[in-house]
Enzyme design. Structure first.
Site, PDB file in Angstrom:
ATOM      1  N   CYS A 152       0.814  -1.216   0.000  1.00 26.26           N
ATOM      2  CA  CYS A 152       0.000   0.000   0.000  1.00 26.26           C
ATOM      3  C   CYS A 152       0.848   1.268   0.000  1.00 26.26           C
ATOM      4  O   CYS A 152       0.378   2.312  -0.412  1.00 26.26           O
ATOM      5  CB  CYS A 152      -0.926   0.006   1.211  1.00 26.26           C
ATOM      6  SG  CYS A 152      -0.060   0.240   2.778  1.00 26.26           S
ATOM      7  N   CYS A 212       5.243  -4.687   4.204  1.00 25.63           N
ATOM      8  CA  CYS A 212       6.639  -4.255   4.097  1.00 25.63           C
ATOM      9  C   CYS A 212       7.354  -4.286   5.441  1.00 25.63           C
ATOM     10  O   CYS A 212       8.380  -3.632   5.603  1.00 25.63           O
ATOM     11  CB  CYS A 212       6.658  -2.823   3.560  1.00 25.63           C
ATOM     12  SG  CYS A 212       5.871  -1.681   4.713  1.00 25.63           S
ATOM     13  N   ASP A 221      -6.050  10.432  18.157  1.00 24.47           N
ATOM     14  CA  ASP A 221      -6.643   9.811  19.350  1.00 24.47           C
ATOM     15  C   ASP A 221      -6.124  10.430  20.643  1.00 24.47           C
ATOM     16  O   ASP A 221      -6.825  10.455  21.652  1.00 24.47           O
ATOM     17  CB  ASP A 221      -6.305   8.313  19.377  1.00 24.47           C
ATOM     18  CG  ASP A 221      -7.170   7.532  18.408  1.00 24.47           C
ATOM     19  OD1 ASP A 221      -8.332   7.894  18.238  1.00 24.47           O
ATOM     20  OD2 ASP A 221      -6.666   6.558  17.816  1.00 24.47           O
ATOM     21  N   LEU A 259       9.525  21.256  19.705  1.00 25.22           N
ATOM     22  CA  LEU A 259       8.871  20.681  20.886  1.00 25.22           C
ATOM     23  C   LEU A 259       9.871  19.731  21.528  1.00 25.22           C
ATOM     24  O   LEU A 259      10.349  18.790  20.893  1.00 25.22           O
ATOM     25  CB  LEU A 259       7.604  19.919  20.452  1.00 25.22           C
ATOM     26  CG  LEU A 259       6.917  19.105  21.552  1.00 25.22           C
ATOM     27  CD1 LEU A 259       6.376  20.006  22.649  1.00 25.22           C
ATOM     28  CD2 LEU A 259       5.779  18.272  20.965  1.00 25.22           C
ATOM     29  N   PHE A 303      -8.882 -13.063  -6.657  1.00 25.58           N
ATOM     30  CA  PHE A 303     -10.307 -13.028  -6.282  1.00 25.58           C
ATOM     31  C   PHE A 303     -11.221 -12.550  -7.409  1.00 25.58           C
ATOM     32  O   PHE A 303     -12.277 -11.980  -7.158  1.00 25.58           O
ATOM     33  CB  PHE A 303     -10.521 -12.161  -5.026  1.00 25.58           C
ATOM     34  CG  PHE A 303      -9.552 -12.463  -3.924  1.00 25.58           C
ATOM     35  CD1 PHE A 303      -9.552 -13.704  -3.306  1.00 25.58           C
ATOM     36  CD2 PHE A 303      -8.621 -11.522  -3.510  1.00 25.58           C
ATOM     37  CE1 PHE A 303      -8.637 -14.001  -2.302  1.00 25.58           C
ATOM     38  CE2 PHE A 303      -7.706 -11.803  -2.510  1.00 25.58           C
ATOM     39  CZ  PHE A 303      -7.724 -13.045  -1.903  1.00 25.58           C
ATOM     40  N   VAL A 329     -13.439 -23.899  -9.651  1.00 29.34           N
ATOM     41  CA  VAL A 329     -13.252 -25.183 -10.331  1.00 29.34           C
ATOM     42  C   VAL A 329     -11.835 -25.402 -10.856  1.00 29.34           C
ATOM     43  O   VAL A 329     -11.604 -26.337 -11.633  1.00 29.34           O
ATOM     44  CB  VAL A 329     -14.247 -25.306 -11.521  1.00 29.34           C
ATOM     45  CG1 VAL A 329     -15.648 -25.509 -11.033  1.00 29.34           C
ATOM     46  CG2 VAL A 329     -14.157 -24.093 -12.430  1.00 29.34           C
ATOM     47  N   GLU A 366     -15.228 -20.327  -3.530  1.00 19.92           N
ATOM     48  CA  GLU A 366     -16.092 -19.152  -3.410  1.00 19.92           C
ATOM     49  C   GLU A 366     -17.199 -19.252  -2.361  1.00 19.92           C
ATOM     50  O   GLU A 366     -17.620 -18.244  -1.804  1.00 19.92           O
ATOM     51  CB  GLU A 366     -16.767 -18.906  -4.767  1.00 19.92           C
ATOM     52  CG  GLU A 366     -15.812 -18.515  -5.859  1.00 19.92           C
ATOM     53  CD  GLU A 366     -16.481 -18.551  -7.214  1.00 19.92           C
ATOM     54  OE1 GLU A 366     -16.834 -19.660  -7.671  1.00 19.92           O
ATOM     55  OE2 GLU A 366     -16.682 -17.486  -7.796  1.00 19.92           O
TER      56      GLU A 366
END
Ligand SMILES: Cc1cc2nc3c(=O)[nH]c(=O)nc-3n(C[C@H](O)[C@H](O)[C@H](O)COP(=O)(O)OP(=O)(O)OC[C@H]3O[C@@H](n4cnc5c(N)ncnc54)[C@H](O)[C@@H]3O)c2cc1C
Ligand code: FES
Ligand code: FES
Length: 1339
Positions: free
Chosen positions: A44, A52, A367, A411, A808, A1091, A1271
């Site tokens: 990604c 990674c 958060d 900081l 998929f 299949v 599936e």
């Protein structure tokens, strides 16, 4: 500024030095391209998937300790690695030397399928074991929280990890005081391990022991370097960027004066994604290295001071330690911070990210900032001017210049005060997924009372996710001071805060009403939490909370998982070496785990190779007025830019593509993400930079159709409409007791295969031959489209697929288009061209599962029998046809699932919209069609006042029966699966327990649901099922087998080797399979439809039998000989040792005129029962337990088969509960990566998972009586959907809302919360539809 320093770090024990390092380079491409360590994968590029993961080790000269931590190589700038030791998956073990126990166990416990996530998993686990050789299960689950796997469903990975835990035999779940070792947990009958059934897929006895003394040591040179006091600022530079790493505070401040605008990069987890995804560029970066003052941890009289460079993982450990040591009244804030630190991102990000970086980046959904802001924290700043302190308050969070850091300030540290007696702090958050997902809304709340009087003296409340910054409700809090802590205060507080923290209907991020509800729901939770504590402190003063309401207090978290499996032992009559029926490890399992398995982009650079990237449309429907490529073409390294005009006569129709589709759009675009140009350059970086410079002028066109409803209104359909009819529906409606009409909308799904679309095209330089190496499911299509585009015959184009990192259904049609353009470029320039899509491009361009709208009208008797069903299916096909009509057809043919509806009519339409074209995705229409039917049944049950399971049972097929398309069917095994699932799940007992729980708990509800499965297997035509194989026997007695199937994780190659082994009575080790190629097997069908092993296995078997027949006389002459003897004898007698095998395909036909046929060869049966718990106040849900019973026929390989079932189940669970695609009203996809689109992570899987196979049954036409299982399991995920539905129904009933409950899919926290209507949902302001432009539209 010129860069002059030399970068020095270690990788896998080897020193790496770089003189001219480019500061823009991240560790991931450096490892993969420069060091050729391709085990570390790209998934990604934004820290969201864990593919990674590497281990970074650093030596601290002050503490003399080495810190090992997991990190995302994709966000780690190599310049930040000076003096560090990096360990990659190659560094811990390999098949060439010795494999590491972690690698061995993940492979042997069947924890790999496509294997693309595996190196990342291995490294997360390895790092955990370096720090904790005998970890607890909690540590284990935490360690894997930042790694995604799309294939396995995590169960086997967890099982592998558990073998390292001290008490691995036990689930360690002591919830409710019971664990798996206690007999009969939840009434689950004990499985008997005997001759007939097995419970284990691996044997722990053969595992290598973990020996920490064998690990790579930390390089002594790096220790010596770190100890050296005389270091000075290092500078690395390229022509675009300068990286400055000061090593003392003084140098840092000087650098900041010189470059006040330069960011101070610590973990790069905020700056990195901004640069990559938002295009923010910093010409200078300052990155302090090991400056002591930034890493302080001081305990003062007033609280804790933490250095800005302390990582969030270290903060977590420090706080955990402090909360253990100090009295609880002092640690309220620390407990609250800890709570959020447990779910904040994954361990990789927590270890990289710094506290300072977190605070200063001031993400609106941070958060920690809401908590730190309510906790009166202060920030210690330093500049050349001196020190100063500022409060971490609302002004700071809003970046008001008077309250912010000055450009030249740093900081240094953060003061987090202790709490006082009568002061309470709480933290709340709700995200789409419980872990590793940014909060939708989070909050920090603090209240301080007068001594024992319950009167509010201080109140501070902050929210994240509800605006562009963290928002504090200061005015409301001020007004509440002096009030007693009671319900009137709560009521007033809710109203005041809703007024103060107001969100417009069009607020970015959407989910506005949900967010408003969470604002007050969190407040209510805080009210209850504090009331409960007050009550505990002073029993007389405060009224106790009715036990029924206590359920609001606890958070839903799944921590420990356990699973059981029951499958049939291999036939005792089998030869001992016959591997059929045995849980053989995936052929590439070990190589997946060592990183040696080669995927397309792992192939080394070919001489003079170019890179191709695409420019895609940014408009949903527009005329292309002009394309200006001049600026892009003038950039260094750019070789060519292709538009549709460069493809004369070949830019249109091919195969699956319709007239409207073009390889590259020239005049008009019909969706965002449509391919417009291809940029070809010497390197990936150059190609991507150039692509940004291509200027396209559009003129918007009308209409823009995005939703199914808009398509219906505009009659925007692909032809033809499909219809299936059985019995006499209209007549039947006249006979029934009741009729209901309803509809359900189901959202789409992204494939999210871990390996993005990848290809490398190499012109051979002779006879116009060309090789296409590609990650694809349909090599023949790639061959054909390439040949067509290049105007050569197919015999000049060879397509090779070694393995695919998940597909998929998403690597069939779209891959062909991408490959055709790449091949055109390669041919045009006579040079190899590589094209690897980035995750965001991949999601945008390739489409996914079709969103569906299902309308139903059901006629039924009061006892639940459905006699008439009239349905309409609409799918959102997107801009082009692709496979959308086929999806509609399969949906119609499979919609009745396990039920016999005597009178059934269903019509289906593929809607043409201005969205990227949707395509095949595991299950192909069935997950949508099946859900519509089950939703209808659930509603019928509600109308009849019956449990849905009863109505399901009443309407189920009865053994010998006929489907709506008049195919004979024997559903004996369906009934058996249903009954066995009822029994193993103790459905009746647990249903009663759920009802009891619900009657005793108001704010938490449980739900239980069971669904049956009848999944038809077949492709609709005989030709679509043909398969071929090629088997060579060499003179040394070894065998090479090839077939037309693609290995995409399902283990087809492993099964094929098992087939050869059985047929030729040869050990597995003598058989090899190199990959799939159009050179060895021509004219292959796509791999899909469950299949692949079925069909190719029959072809492989055929080839083996041909060989055996030829060799029979030779073998009979020397029955005790070896294959080497027989092969040599055959050679001497001029008998061919090579044979092709063929299978012509299953009989299959369907006549859409008459609606009759025999489209399917056989049916897979199953049933799943799931139990969930929901939090009615937040919309969170926990998957408590799932039981699955499947009829798998005779399993060729139980490990692979169970892997398919549970992997698909978890993918289905994601589809029906958390995976949500968001599109803007302009048709732009927002959810383009793991940070926005949430697939299930380890925290989502059921805490208990029990899977059992029915005893084998004969299935004469299939390979050894096996069944295809790729599936069907997806659909079983909807048992979770209906369990949540059941829980919501219970909540609504208790709140006096018994009416019909129509819930759309996915059942996200938002939908759950908003369906559990209560006083809070009534309290929130609602916007008039049409009075605002929503952030997203439900497509
Ligand atoms: C995949 C992923 C998942 C995430 N999930 C969550 C989540 O669930 N919850 C959540 O709250 N956050 C989440 N985050 C955000 C994460 O917490 C922040 O990105 C992180 O804390 C930033 O820290 P850093 O050290 O990497 O900052 P950097 O990127 O290094 O720096 C960020 C900013 O801070 C400034 N800065 C840093 N240190 C100083 C200093 N000492 N003095 C002055 N300025 C300084 C820099 O100039 C820069 O502007 C996630 C991020 C990612 C990538
Ligand atoms: S590639 Fe680094 S986290 Fe996904
Ligand atoms: S095995 Fe995990 S993504 Fe495929």
């Amino acid at each position: 500024m010129e860069g002059g320093s030399e970068l020095l770090f270690y990788v896998n024990g080897r020193k790496v030095t770089e003189k001219n390092v480019d500061p823009e380079t991240m560790l991931l491409p450096y490892l993969r391209k420069k060091l050729r360590l391709t085990g570390t994968k790209y998934g990604c590029g934004g820290g969201g998937c864990g593919a990674c993961t590497v281990m970074i080790s650093r030596y601290n000269p002050i503490t003399k300790k080495i810190r090992h931590y997991p990190a995302n190589a994709c966000l780690t700038p190599i310049c930040s690695l000076y003096g560090a030791a990096v360990t990659t998956v190659e560094g811990i073990g390999s098949t060439k030397t010795r494999i590491h126990p972690v690698q061995e166990r993940i492979a042997k416990c069947h924890g790999t399928q496509c294997g693309f996530c595996t190196p990342g998993m291995v490294m997360s686990l390895y790092t955990l074991l370096r720090n904790h050789p005998e970890p607890t299960l909690t540590q284990l689950n935490d360690a894997l929280g930042g790694n995604l796997c799309r294939c396995t469903g995590y169960r086997p990975i967890i099982n592998a990890c558990k073998t390292f835990c001290k008490t691995s035999g036990c689930c360690q779940s002591k919830e409710n005081g019971v664990c798996c070792l206690d007999q009969g947990m939840n009434g689950l009958p004990e499985f008997e391990e005997g001759n007939e059934t097995s419970l284990k897929l691996f044997s722990e006895e053969e595992f290598l022991p973990l020996d920490p003394t064998q690990e790579l040591i930390f390089p002594p040179e790096l220790m010596t370097m770190a100890e050296k006091k005389t270091q000075k600022t290092r500078i690395f530079g390229s022509d675009r960027m300068t990286w400055i790493s000061p090593v003392t505070l003084k140098e840092l401040l000087e650098a900041k004066v010189k470059y006040p605008q330069a960011p101070v990069v610590m973990g790069n987890t905020s700056v990195g994604p901004d640069m990559k995804f938002k295009g923010i560029f910093h010409p200078v970066i300052i990155s302090p290295d090991r400056i002591e003052e930034l890493s302080v941890v001081n305990y003062t009289d007033n609280g804790l001071t933490l250095g800005a460079a302390v990582s969030l993982a270290e903060v977590k450990d420090i706080l955990a330690n402090v909360t253990r040591k100090l009295p609880e009244e002092k640690t309220q804030m620390y407990h609250a911070l800890l709570k959020h630190l447990e779910t904040l991102a994954g361990p990789q990000i927590r270890n990289m990210a710094s506290l300072g970086g977190h605070i200063v980046s001031r993400h609106p959904d941070s958060d920690l900032n809401p908590l730190l802001a309510v906790g009166n924290c202060t920030l210690n700043l330093l500049s050349k001017e001196g020190r100063r302190q500022i409060p971490l308050n609302e002004q700071f969070l809003r970046k008001c210049p008077s309250a912010d850091l000055k450009p030249e300030e740093i900081l240094i540290s953060v003061n987090i005060p202790y709490s006082r007696k009568w002061e309470f702090v709480s933290a709340f958050r709700q995200a789409q997924r419980q872990q590793n997902a940014l909060a939708i809304v989070n909050s920090g709340m603090r209240v301080c009372f007068g001594k024992g009087d319950g009167i509010i003296r201080e109140l501070s409340i902050a929210y994240g996710g509800v605006g562009p910054t963290t928002i504090l409700a200061n005015n409301s809090c001020q007004k509440l001071i002096g009030r007693p802590w009671n319900e009137e205060m709560l009521d007033a507080a809710c109203r005041l805060i809703l007024d103060e923290v107001s969100l417009p209907g069009s607020a970015p991020g959407g989910r506005v009403e949900f967010k408003r509800t969470l604002i007050v729901s969190f407040l209510f939770k805080f009210y209850l939490e504090v009331s409960q504590i007050l009550k505990g402190m002073d029993l007389v003063h405060y009224p106790s909370l009715a036990s029924k309401y206590e359920s609001a207090l606890e958070d839903l978290h799944s921590r420990h998982y356990w699973s059981t499996l029951k499958y049939q032992n291999a036939d005792l009559k089998q030869l001992s070496q016959d591997p059929i029926g045995h849980p053989i490890m995936h052929l590439s399992g070990i190589k997946h785990a060592t990183g040696e398995a080669i995927y397309c982009d792992d192939m080394p650079v070919v001489d003079r190779e170019l890179f191709l990237t695409f420019v895609t449309s940014s408009r949903a429907h527009a005329k292309i007025v002009s394309i200006d490529v001049s600026a892009a073409l003038s950039l260094p390294g750019v070789v060519d830019i292709l538009t549709g005009e460069h493809l004369p006569g070949i830019n249109t129709t091919f195969g699956f593509l319709t007239d409207a589709d073009q390889l590259l759009s020239t005049d008009e675009v019909s969706c965002v993400g449509q391919l417009v140009c291809a940029v070809i350059a010497d390197s990936e970086v150059q190609a991507r930079r150039a692509a940004q410079q291509v200027k396209i002028v559009y003129q918007d066109l009308e209409p823009v159709i995005l939703t199914i409803e808009e398509a219906i209104q505009n009659k925007s359909f692909f032809e033809p409409e499909r219809k299936l009819e059985y019995g006499n529906v209209d007549e039947a409606f006249k006979m029934v007791d009741q009729i209901l009409e309803g509809e359900i909308h189901m959202g789409g799904q992204e494939h999210f295969y871990m390996e993005t679309q990848s290809m490398l095209v190499v012109p051979k330089g002779e006879d116009r031959e060309i090789d296409v190496y590609v990650s694809a499911q349909f090599p023949k299509y790639i061959q054909d489209i390439t040949a067509s585009v290049l105007k050569v015959s197919a015999n000049k184009v060879m397509c090779h697929v070694k393995r695919v990192g998940g597909a998929f259904g998403g690597k069939v049609t779209k891959t062909g288009v991408l490959a055709a353009i790449t091949a055109f470029a390669a041919n045009k320039h006579g040079r190899p061209v590589r094209c690897i899509l980035e995750r965001g491009e991949d999601i945008l361009i390739t489409g996914g599962r079709h969103p569906y709208l299902g309308k139903y009208k059901a006629g039924f008797m009061n006892d639940g029998r459905i006699l008439a069903l009239d349905m309409e299916h609409y799918n959102n096909a997107g801009a082009f046809l692709d496979e959308s009509l086929f999806v509609i057809e399969m949906g119609l043919l499979k919609l009745e699932n396990a039920y016999k509806f005597p009178n059934l009519r269903c019509r289906g339409w593929a809607c043409r919209t201005n969205l990227p074209s949707n395509t095949a995705l595991r299950g192909f229409g069935f997950p949508q069609a099946g859900l519509i039917t089950e939703a209808c049944i659930t509603e019928v049950a509600a109308k009849c006042g019956l449990p849905p399971e009863k109505v399901r049972m009443i309407n189920m097929y009865k053994e010998i029966d006929q489907t709506p398309y008049k195919q004979e069917i024997n559903t004996k095994n369906l009934t058996q699966c249903w009954k066995e699932c009822m029994a193993t799940s103790s459905y009746t007992l647990r249903k009663a327990a759920v009802e009891k729980f619900n009657s005793e708990n108001y704010w938490k509800k449980k739900g239980l649901a069971m669904v049956p499965l009848k999944y038809p297997i077949g492709l609709g035509s005989v030709a679509a099922g043909q398969a071929a194989a090629l088997v060579h026997i060499y003179l040394d007695g070894s065998v090479l087998v090839t077939h037309g199937g693609i290995e995409m994780g399902q283990g087809v190659h492993t099964k094929m080797i098992q087939v050869v082994s059985r047929e030729l009575r040869m050990p597995l080790s003598s058989i090899h399979l190199r990959g799939t190629s159009t050179e060895t097997i021509p004219n292959t069908n796509p791999s899909g439809g469950s299949v692949v092993a079925d069909l190719n296995g029959l072809a492989v078997k055929d080839a083996c039998q041909t060989l055996l027949k030829r060799l029979k006389p030779i073998i009979s002459k020397n029955p005790k000989g070896t294959w080497k003897d027989w092969a040599q004898a055959a050679f001497n007698e001029s008998i061919s040792l090579s044979a092709t095998g063929y299978f012509r395909g299953y009989e299959s036909n369907i006549n859409w005129e008459t609606g009759e046929g025999h489209p399917f060869e056989y049916f897979v049966y199953g049933a799943a029962c799931s139990e969930v718990e929901i939090d009615c106040l937040t919309g969170a849900h926990k998957n408590i337990r799932t039981d699955i019973v499947m009829d798998v026929g005779y399993s060729i390989n139980p490990a692979l088969d169970v892997g398919q079932i549970e992997g698909a189940f978890i993918q289905g669970m994601g589809l029906y509960t958390i995976e949500e695609l968001n599109y803007s009203p302009q048709g732009v996809l927002y959810t383009r990566g793991p940070n926005q689109y949430k697939i299930p992570a380890i925290c989502d899987i059921p805490m208990e998972l029990h899977i059992s196979f029915l005893p084998p049954s004969e299935n004469s036409n299939t390979l050894y009586s096996s069944k295809g299982l790729g599936e069907s399991g997806i659909f079983l995920g909807c048992s979770v959907f209906f369990a949540i539905h059941d829980a919501i129904r219970a909540a609504r009933q208790e709140r006096g809302l018994p009416g019909p409950l129509r819930l759309n899919s996915p059942l996200t926290p938002e939908k759950i919360r908003m369906a559990c209507e209560d006083k809070f949902t009534k309290m929130i302001p609602r916007d008039e539809p049409g009075s605002y432009v929503p952030w997203s539209v439900p497509i």
